[in-house]
Write a protein that holds these residues in place. Structure first.
Motif, PDB file in Angstrom:
ATOM      1  N   LEU A 132       0.585  -1.160  -0.162  1.00 30.32           N
ATOM      2  CA  LEU A 132      -0.056   0.084  -0.115  1.00 30.32           C
ATOM      3  C   LEU A 132       1.041   1.258  -0.076  1.00 30.32           C
ATOM      4  N   ARG A 133       0.420   2.190  -0.549  1.00 26.44           N
ATOM      5  CA  ARG A 133       1.100   3.627  -0.598  1.00 26.44           C
ATOM      6  C   ARG A 133       0.206   4.736   0.228  1.00 26.44           C
ATOM      7  N   LEU A 134       0.771   5.138   1.167  1.00 28.02           N
ATOM      8  CA  LEU A 134      -0.075   6.298   1.581  1.00 28.02           C
ATOM      9  C   LEU A 134       0.509   7.472   1.338  1.00 28.02           C
ATOM     10  N   SER A 135      -0.323   8.442   1.288  1.00 27.13           N
ATOM     11  CA  SER A 135      -0.010   9.911   0.968  1.00 27.13           C
ATOM     12  C   SER A 135      -0.436  10.956   1.926  1.00 27.13           C
ATOM     13  N   CYS A 136       0.091  11.899   2.144  1.00 31.25           N
ATOM     14  CA  CYS A 136      -0.242  13.006   3.145  1.00 31.25           C
ATOM     15  C   CYS A 136       0.083  14.469   2.413  1.00 31.25           C
ATOM     16  N   VAL A 137      -0.915  15.197   2.236  1.00 36.61           N
ATOM     17  CA  VAL A 137      -0.741  16.437   1.338  1.00 36.61           C
ATOM     18  C   VAL A 137      -0.940  17.579   2.493  1.00 36.61           C
ATOM     19  N   ALA A 138       0.104  18.431   2.366  1.00 33.99           N
ATOM     20  CA  ALA A 138       0.535  19.451   3.094  1.00 33.99           C
ATOM     21  C   ALA A 138      -0.194  20.613   2.494  1.00 33.99           C
ATOM     22  N   SER A 139      -0.742  21.718   3.409  1.00 31.75           N
ATOM     23  CA  SER A 139      -1.304  22.834   2.839  1.00 31.75           C
ATOM     24  C   SER A 139      -0.203  23.827   2.656  1.00 31.75           C
ATOM     25  N   GLU A 140       0.911  23.667   2.945  1.00 29.14           N
ATOM     26  CA  GLU A 140       2.108  24.568   2.440  1.00 29.14           C
ATOM     27  C   GLU A 140       3.222  23.770   2.361  1.00 29.14           C
ATOM     28  N   SER A 141       4.258  24.240   1.720  1.00 26.29           N
ATOM     29  CA  SER A 141       5.350  23.774   1.509  1.00 26.29           C
ATOM     30  C   SER A 141       6.140  23.271   2.820  1.00 26.29           C
TER      31      SER A 141
ATOM     32  N   PHE B 216       9.387  -0.355   4.441  1.00 23.33           N
ATOM     33  CA  PHE B 216       8.744   0.851   4.320  1.00 23.33           C
ATOM     34  C   PHE B 216       9.724   1.812   3.687  1.00 23.33           C
ATOM     35  N   THR B 217       9.230   2.788   2.864  1.00 25.77           N
ATOM     36  CA  THR B 217       9.934   3.757   2.473  1.00 25.77           C
ATOM     37  C   THR B 217       9.277   5.149   2.532  1.00 25.77           C
ATOM     38  N   ILE B 218       9.673   6.183   3.226  1.00 26.38           N
ATOM     39  CA  ILE B 218       9.223   7.433   3.373  1.00 26.38           C
ATOM     40  C   ILE B 218       9.948   8.439   2.079  1.00 26.38           C
ATOM     41  N   SER B 219       9.045   9.128   1.475  1.00 23.18           N
ATOM     42  CA  SER B 219       9.701  10.045   0.565  1.00 23.18           C
ATOM     43  C   SER B 219       8.697  11.226   0.481  1.00 23.18           C
ATOM     44  N   LYS B 220       9.150  12.684  -0.367  1.00 22.45           N
ATOM     45  CA  LYS B 220       8.327  13.614  -0.221  1.00 22.45           C
ATOM     46  C   LYS B 220       8.474  13.951  -1.723  1.00 22.45           C
ATOM     47  N   ASP B 221       7.374  14.486  -2.373  1.00 23.83           N
ATOM     48  CA  ASP B 221       7.044  15.059  -3.582  1.00 23.83           C
ATOM     49  C   ASP B 221       7.111  16.686  -3.307  1.00 23.83           C
ATOM     50  N   ILE B 222       8.376  17.319  -3.626  1.00 26.14           N
ATOM     51  CA  ILE B 222       8.635  18.637  -2.953  1.00 26.14           C
ATOM     52  C   ILE B 222       7.382  19.534  -3.712  1.00 26.14           C
ATOM     53  N   ALA B 223       7.402  19.357  -4.962  1.00 25.31           N
ATOM     54  CA  ALA B 223       6.439  20.269  -5.886  1.00 25.31           C
ATOM     55  C   ALA B 223       5.119  20.389  -5.459  1.00 25.31           C
ATOM     56  N   GLU B 224       4.672  18.919  -5.018  1.00 25.53           N
ATOM     57  CA  GLU B 224       3.345  19.006  -4.735  1.00 25.53           C
ATOM     58  C   GLU B 224       2.921  18.941  -3.456  1.00 25.53           C
ATOM     59  N   ASN B 225       3.909  19.194  -2.401  1.00 23.11           N
ATOM     60  CA  ASN B 225       3.884  19.091  -0.965  1.00 23.11           C
ATOM     61  C   ASN B 225       3.128  17.870  -0.596  1.00 23.11           C
ATOM     62  N   ILE B 226       3.655  16.626  -0.887  1.00 22.56           N
ATOM     63  CA  ILE B 226       3.058  15.439  -0.585  1.00 22.56           C
ATOM     64  C   ILE B 226       4.122  14.462   0.009  1.00 22.56           C
ATOM     65  N   LEU B 227       3.732  13.906   1.368  1.00 23.93           N
ATOM     66  CA  LEU B 227       4.647  13.069   1.815  1.00 23.93           C
ATOM     67  C   LEU B 227       3.875  11.610   1.526  1.00 23.93           C
ATOM     68  N   TYR B 228       4.914  10.580   1.445  1.00 33.08           N
ATOM     69  CA  TYR B 228       4.362   9.070   0.873  1.00 33.08           C
ATOM     70  C   TYR B 228       4.970   8.312   1.907  1.00 33.08           C
ATOM     71  N   LEU B 229       4.322   7.225   2.082  1.00 37.56           N
ATOM     72  CA  LEU B 229       4.824   6.088   2.838  1.00 37.56           C
ATOM     73  C   LEU B 229       4.610   5.050   1.964  1.00 37.56           C
ATOM     74  N   GLN B 230       5.610   4.458   1.321  1.00 37.44           N
ATOM     75  CA  GLN B 230       5.373   3.117   0.627  1.00 37.44           C
ATOM     76  C   GLN B 230       5.710   2.000   1.617  1.00 37.44           C
ATOM     77  N   MET B 231       4.512   0.955   1.712  1.00 37.20           N
ATOM     78  CA  MET B 231       4.554  -0.117   2.327  1.00 37.20           C
ATOM     79  C   MET B 231       4.646  -1.447   1.638  1.00 37.20           C
ATOM     80  N   ASN B 232       5.449  -2.107   1.605  1.00 37.79           N
ATOM     81  CA  ASN B 232       5.551  -3.156   1.053  1.00 37.79           C
ATOM     82  C   ASN B 232       5.760  -4.455   1.923  1.00 37.79           C
ATOM     83  N   SER B 233       5.778  -5.662   1.511  1.00 37.39           N
ATOM     84  CA  SER B 233       5.762  -6.855   2.426  1.00 37.39           C
ATOM     85  C   SER B 233       4.840  -6.680   3.649  1.00 37.39           C
TER      86      SER B 233
END
Length: 125
Positions: A18-27, A67-84
């Motif tokens: 599963l991949r979780l997303s978290c959208v932030a209201s600002e950079s 699990f891998t945490i990452s950010k899409d800086i342009a879109e202000n989104i934080l991800y959590l990729q959850m495998n296995s």
């Protein structure tokens, strides 16, 4: 202050992803330490993955390598990729933010974060 909205939770089979997303209201680039936490009813909330203002990532041992945490800086989104995924990953997952740099020993502590999303449920069977 920054507002956080999570999505992407749901049900998965053990071994799935599963991949979780978290959208932030600002950079949050360079300004916020961001993290993913999870909580099971009757237990304390635990930090599982964080990414600091300098991009440094920290993981709790049970999720390292899965699990891998990452950010899409342009879109202000934080991800959590959850495998296995495992049944013990079942929990409510929360996105959190704290303005400023956080020392390594404190990054997984929930009490230092002052901005929280509403949570998204993950169920693994």
């Amino acid at each position: 202050h920054v507002q956080l909205v999570e999505s992407g939770g749901g049900s998965a089979q053990a071994g799935g992803s599963l991949r979780l997303s978290c959208v932030a209201s600002e950079s949050t680039e360079y300004t916020y330490c961001m993290g993913w936490f999870r909580q099971v009813p009757g237990k304390a909330r635990e930090g599982i993955a964080t990414i600091d203002t300098d991009g440094t990532t920290t993981y709790r041992d049970p999720v390292k390598g899965r699990f891998t945490i990452s950010k899409d800086i342009a879109e202000n989104i934080l991800y959590l990729q959850m495998n296995s995924l495992k049944p013990e990953d079942t929990a409510m997952y929360y996105c959190a933010a704290m303005k400023g740099w956080v020392s390594a020993g404190r990054r997984l502590r929930g009490d230092i974060y002052n901005h929280w999303g509403q949570g998204t449920q993950v169920t693994v069977s």
